[in-house]
Structure formats: C-alpha cells, structure tokens
Design a protein around this motif. Structure first.
Motif, PDB file in Angstrom:
ATOM      1  N   ILE A 439       0.867  -1.186   0.000  1.00  0.00           N
ATOM      2  CA  ILE A 439       0.000   0.000   0.000  1.00  0.00           C
ATOM      3  C   ILE A 439       0.899   1.230   0.000  1.00  0.00           C
ATOM      4  O   ILE A 439       1.748   1.376   0.876  1.00  0.00           O
ATOM      5  CB  ILE A 439      -0.918   0.058   1.240  1.00  0.00           C
ATOM      6  CG1 ILE A 439      -1.706  -1.231   1.420  1.00  0.00           C
ATOM      7  CG2 ILE A 439      -1.870   1.246   1.132  1.00  0.00           C
ATOM      8  CD1 ILE A 439      -2.515  -1.279   2.711  1.00  0.00           C
ATOM      9  N   ARG A 440       0.743   2.094  -0.981  1.00  0.00           N
ATOM     10  CA  ARG A 440       1.477   3.357  -0.968  1.00  0.00           C
ATOM     11  C   ARG A 440       0.513   4.513  -1.190  1.00  0.00           C
ATOM     12  O   ARG A 440      -0.657   4.327  -1.546  1.00  0.00           O
ATOM     13  CB  ARG A 440       2.641   3.365  -1.953  1.00  0.00           C
ATOM     14  CG  ARG A 440       2.312   3.156  -3.412  1.00  0.00           C
ATOM     15  CD  ARG A 440       3.594   3.120  -4.241  1.00  0.00           C
ATOM     16  NE  ARG A 440       3.379   2.817  -5.645  1.00  0.00           N
ATOM     17  CZ  ARG A 440       3.182   3.730  -6.600  1.00  0.00           C
ATOM     18  NH1 ARG A 440       3.171   5.026  -6.282  1.00  0.00           N
ATOM     19  NH2 ARG A 440       3.016   3.373  -7.854  1.00  0.00           N
ATOM     20  N   TYR A 441       1.029   5.720  -0.976  1.00  0.00           N
ATOM     21  CA  TYR A 441       0.150   6.893  -0.931  1.00  0.00           C
ATOM     22  C   TYR A 441      -0.567   7.140  -2.255  1.00  0.00           C
ATOM     23  O   TYR A 441      -1.757   7.497  -2.261  1.00  0.00           O
ATOM     24  CB  TYR A 441       0.957   8.117  -0.515  1.00  0.00           C
ATOM     25  CG  TYR A 441       0.123   9.342  -0.215  1.00  0.00           C
ATOM     26  CD1 TYR A 441      -0.869   9.308   0.765  1.00  0.00           C
ATOM     27  CD2 TYR A 441       0.323  10.531  -0.895  1.00  0.00           C
ATOM     28  CE1 TYR A 441      -1.635  10.428   1.057  1.00  0.00           C
ATOM     29  CE2 TYR A 441      -0.436  11.661  -0.615  1.00  0.00           C
ATOM     30  CZ  TYR A 441      -1.413  11.602   0.355  1.00  0.00           C
ATOM     31  OH  TYR A 441      -2.176  12.715   0.642  1.00  0.00           O
ATOM     32  N   ALA A 442       0.105   6.940  -3.385  1.00  0.00           N
ATOM     33  CA  ALA A 442      -0.554   7.147  -4.678  1.00  0.00           C
ATOM     34  C   ALA A 442      -1.746   6.206  -4.829  1.00  0.00           C
ATOM     35  O   ALA A 442      -2.794   6.579  -5.373  1.00  0.00           O
ATOM     36  CB  ALA A 442       0.439   6.941  -5.820  1.00  0.00           C
ATOM     37  N   ASP A 443      -1.586   4.970  -4.364  1.00  0.00           N
ATOM     38  CA  ASP A 443      -2.678   3.997  -4.378  1.00  0.00           C
ATOM     39  C   ASP A 443      -3.845   4.511  -3.552  1.00  0.00           C
ATOM     40  O   ASP A 443      -5.014   4.439  -3.977  1.00  0.00           O
ATOM     41  CB  ASP A 443      -2.141   2.664  -3.838  1.00  0.00           C
ATOM     42  CG  ASP A 443      -3.155   1.530  -3.843  1.00  0.00           C
ATOM     43  OD1 ASP A 443      -4.192   1.654  -4.526  1.00  0.00           O
ATOM     44  OD2 ASP A 443      -2.897   0.515  -3.176  1.00  0.00           O
ATOM     45  N   VAL A 444      -3.565   5.039  -2.380  1.00  0.00           N
ATOM     46  CA  VAL A 444      -4.624   5.576  -1.509  1.00  0.00           C
ATOM     47  C   VAL A 444      -5.342   6.739  -2.195  1.00  0.00           C
ATOM     48  O   VAL A 444      -6.578   6.826  -2.162  1.00  0.00           O
ATOM     49  CB  VAL A 444      -4.041   6.005  -0.149  1.00  0.00           C
ATOM     50  CG1 VAL A 444      -5.025   6.899   0.616  1.00  0.00           C
ATOM     51  CG2 VAL A 444      -3.691   4.782   0.683  1.00  0.00           C
TER      52      VAL A 444
END
Length: 570
Positions: A439-444
């Motif tokens: 999970i990374r911020y761009a995904d969020v």
C-alpha cells in the motif's frame, strides 16, 4: 526491521502452529510454546515470523506477477501464472494449493503470537502493540484469502492446533463473516499500533497501514462512504506524500520514503539474503545472476501510456500501416547482427523515430519499462555491463546487448529490476533488496478518487487523480485542464481515467487482477492475444466467470469434506 526478518526462521522452528493446517502432518518437531515464550526477544522472533510469511512466493513473493492476470504483464512458466491466463489451471494446481496453505500459515503464526504473548515478561503496553501487529497481519492474510477464494473457514486464536489438530475441519464461513472478522481485527489494530516507528523498526505495521487496509476492505465491498473516511484519514494525517522521483521510488532510498504506507522489507548481501525474486523473474539474462524474464510487460498494456500532452497514443500517427502489417511491424523494431562479431550491422530505419516516440510519452513508461534501443546497466562475468536493448535474432551475452530468455521480443520491466550489482547490495538473483509496496500513498489517492466518483463527487475525484499525475518527475497534464482529450466530467468518464491511472501508476505492483475482478471487468481480457512487439503471437487469454474466484484446492477438500467448491470448478 529488515534484519529482524533473519531471525524469523528460528521462530518458525519454535512454534507449534506452523502446519499450514495440513491435517496429514502433526507438528511434533518444534519446541513447545511453554518453553519458548519467555521474554520480549521470543515474542519479537515469533512476530517477525508472521511478517516473513509475506515473502513466500504464493503469498506476496510473486505479487508482481499477479499483473499477468490483470492484463498488464505476460510471460511463461509458473512464475508468470501463464496457465492461469490461458484458463488451464484446475483444482489440483500447486499454486492454488500453496496460496491457500501459506496464507493460512501466516494466520497460524499470527494466532500463535496472540495465544502466547501474555506469557512473556514484557510491559502490558508492549504486549498490546504486538497483538495489534499480529491482528493487522492476520487481517491482511484473511483479506487476501477472501479476495482469491471467497468465504473461507475462520480459525482464530481460540483454536490451539496442538490440542485440536485432527478436528480442524470447519466449513467455509461466508464472505460477510470473513469480512467482519477482518474489519474487527483492523479496528483493534488501529487502536493498538503506533503512528510511526523509529529507524530500527521501520517497516512494521502502523496505525495508518491498518486504516488504509480498512479502507481497501470497504472499497472492495463497495462501501464507498466508509472507505472514503478511512482514506481521508490517511490524507489528513499529513504523514505521507508522493515521492518526487517516480523511477527512484522503486530503488533503495525511495523504497523507504514517506510514500510507503506498508511495504514488504527486503534486503540482500552475503549472509543476509532476505528478499523477493523480482530480479530473477522480471529481469533478463543481462541482469544480475543471469535471469529468466518469466514476467514481461504486455505489449497491449504499453500502448495504454498516453502522450506527454495527455492524448491517447496512436501507432498510426507515428508509423502508418504498422497496426495492420506484421512485416512493417517487425521491420520497425528489428535490427540485424553480424554473424561473425555478434554486433549490430543494421539498425531499423526508424530507430530514431521510435526513440522519439517513446520520449514523447508519459514519463512513467520509460521509468517502468526497458524500451527498445534504450540502455540498461547489466551484469556479466562479475562486472558491470552497460547494455542496449536491441531487438534482433541471435543476441548473445557479453556483446553489450540485453539477451532475452527464450527469444521473446517484448517489453521488459525496469521497475524493481536491479542494475549492475546494486553497488554490492545484491548477492542472489532470487533475493532483490528493494522493498515491495503493498500500500502506498498514490494507491490511496486513487482509491479515494474512486470512492468520490462513486459517491457522485466527480470534481473531487479528478483533483485526486491530478495529484498523482502532477508528481514532479511525471508532470502529466491534469484532467479537465483545457484540451478536449483531457475532458472527464461524467461518472463513466472519470472512472475510465481512474482505471487508466491505476494501471500506469501501479504497473508491476500486482494490483490489476484484484482491480479487474472488483470492477467486474475480468472477461474483457478473454480472447486477447499476447504478442511480441514484432507481431509474433505467444498465446491467447481465456477468461470466464469462474476465474473471479480460484477453486478451493482439491487436497483441502479431500481432507475436509465440509469445504464446498466454488462455482464453475466442479
């Protein structure tokens, strides 16, 4: 955190809950829990074993290859899941069985920690934190089981394998029951976990990792309001940010940046081979250790990368006739080699035009993919070997060109693939020392955009998509920023943009299969031919309704008659 993974093998030997719920094997060869769980060192060893379970190939160790099932990658042999892409797997497939078994192995290890942590001589607050980590990881494993198999039996910490080994034959719980169990674990994890960790414990689960996973669970169940609340908590925390350099995000340094919310910690080097096989299966014969390129990039996917001005890419605008003439296609890409020297004696006439075309595309393409006639720093005979990716018959090692295993003429991964020997950091091609993001911020941001779009907030969704496109090293024009080709105002138009952005932003990270399933779009891939860039057909995809859920492994049903098979699998 990376170093702590090394002691996980010790923990595996000391726990009585490592039988993968394999009812044919009695775990009588381990040290009993009563002798092991004495202090914090013991507790930490057991907890690290729960983390290390993520690296099994059929848990998340081959997560990058899952993009083969979502249409982003292609390949050959088991590591690529090609037989799954062709619809040729069944209830006896080893990778199906291992997915089931090793996810349950992770659950077993988490349960073992929860059962025994109170025996350790350590502060109550620390025990609560360890329980939170174990519950986060157990939730992650159950969520993954649910994604692949649907409803599955729930075994929590009340089940002590050593005491009830032969009775562990529970029927499948419903999907709703599994989801509720996962969300309960995550709620408890959120309340117990810290917001961040110090440097020596970097990579351990945080409160925000648990919140992000909560949001993902809600999103997959189309509970968009609840999912959005979780993702907004991540954004509002100001703890995370997009890393400026997209290419470096997947190299040492960037892989520990503030963009990473939860990532598998990998390391390499003599005596510390604790990585994942990205180099082995995504790399080529020019990569460290001479690798197999089992997992390559689908030519169909590469065409999805936009032009720098945001226009959809069109081959015909650059090479008229190429999409209908395979001979022209081959001539556009293929060079010829001198038979005596093995060196190029004739490049394709359009080489410079080809390179210019690639240059005029979304920068994430060149950062993620080794494109024809671009450079790559390889490794040959224990030394650095600068290479060019020449598309030609008869390429051999040691001539300054990339050799592709099995003669494929297709796009190769650059993302996650080491160059040279990483300054001595890589010692084994099967253990790439680059952290792998789950999970990374761009995904969020993109998941939040999806929620906003589904809730009727198209403008808010577009603003989130544009944040991702505006990353400094990417700098793609914003949606609705002027030209007609960037227009997206309806729910359907904005969803198309989200779908595209998730594909190109998260390529090689293994999200596309789950995305296509939850969007109910998996059958779109049925009948698609996977071809070399020169036009040679490699295989055709076969996708049917049954592929939304993998079969319950036949071996498990043979042991437990209470397990009922998924639809379409007999």
């Amino acid at each position: 955190m990376k170093k702590k993974y090394i002691i996980a093998s010790l923990a595996v030997m000391t726990m009585s809950l490592t039988g993968c719920y394999d009812l044919d094997r009695v775990p009588a060869d381990q040290i009993s829990d009563s002798k092991f769980y004495k202090n914090e060192d013991h507790a930490k060893a057991a907890l690290m074993a729960v983390y290390s379970n993520m690296k099994y190939d059929d848990v998340f160790g081959l997560q990058f290859a899952m993009d083969g099932l979502g249409g982003i990658s292609m390949g050959y042999d088991p590591p690529s899941y090609q037989i799954f892409q062709r619809g040729r797997y069944d209830v006896k497939d080893g990778k199906v069985l291992n997915k089931w078994r090793y996810l349950y192995e992770g659950i077993a290890r988490a349960n073992n920690v929860l059962q025994n942590i109170d025996k350790c001589d350590m502060a109550d607050a620390l025990k609560a934190q360890y329980k939170g980590e174990a519950k986060f990881l157990r939730a992650l494993y159950y969520f993954t089981l649910m994604d692949f198999f649907g409803g599955v039996p729930i075994y929590d910490e009340s089940v002590v394998v050593a005491e009830s080994y032969s009775e562990m034959k529970a029927p499948r719980n419903t999907v709703d029951q599994v989801r509720d169990f996962v969300l309960k674990d995550l709620t408890e994890a959120v309340n117990a976990l810290p917001e961040s960790w110090g440097k020596t414990d970097y990579g351990r689960a945080t409160k925000y990792a648990a919140i992000a996973l909560q949001g993902k669970v809600y999103l997959y169940n189309r509970q968009y309001d609840k999912a959005a609340e979780c993702f907004k908590t991540i954004v509002d925390s100001k703890q995370f940010a997009l890393y400026d350099d997209y290419a470096d995000l997947f190299k040492p340094g960037g892989d520990e940046s503030s963009e990473m919310i939860f990532a598998i910690q990998n390391m390499g080097g003599v005596g510390t081979d604790q990585g994942m096989p990205m180099c082995f299966y995504m790399g080529s014969r020019a990569s460290f250790g001479s690798c197999w390129n089992n997992v390559m990039v689908s030519t169909s996917f590469v065409d999805e990368y936009e032009c720098k001005d945001g226009k959809p890419f069109d081959w015909e605008a650059w090479f008229p006739g190429i999409t209908t003439n395979d001979e022209k296609k081959a001539n556009t890409f293929r060079a010829t080699l001198d038979k005596k020297t093995g060196l190029v004696n004739k490049y394709p006439a359009g080489k410079e035009k080809l390179l210019e075309m690639y240059k005029q595309r979304d920068p994430r393409m060149a950062a993620s993919i080794i494109l024809p006639y671009t450079s790559y720093i390889g490794w040959f005979k224990n030394q650095t070997s600068p290479c060019e990716y020449v598309i030609a018959k008869g390429v051999v090692d040691g001539k300054g060109y990339i050799r592709v295993n099995q003669g494929y003429e297709t796009y190769l991964w650059r993302k996650f693939v080491p160059e040279s020997n990483m300054g001595g950091a890589i010692n084994n091609r099967a253990h790439t020392p680059i952290n792998f993001p789950l999970i990374r911020y761009a995904d969020v941001l993109l998941m939040l955009a999806e929620c906003e779009n589904e809730l009727g907030h198209q403008a808010a969704a577009v603003e989130l998509i544009n944040q991702v496109r505006a990353r400094k090293s990417v700098n793609m024009p914003g949606i609705n920023s002027g030209p007609e080709w960037l227009k997206a105002t309806t729910k359907e138009e904005v969803f198309a943009r989200i779908r595209h952005e998730r594909a190109v932003e998260l390529a090689g990270e293994g999200h596309s299969f789950s995305d296509m399933k939850r969007w109910k779009l998996l059958e779109e891939l049925n009948g698609r031919a996977e071809k070399d860039m020169t036009g040679k057909k490699r295989y055709e995809r076969v996708v049917t309704a049954r592929d939304y859920l993998w079969p319950i492994p036949a071996d498990e049903i043979e042991k437990n008659a209470e397990l009922k098979q998924n639809p379409g699998w007999g």
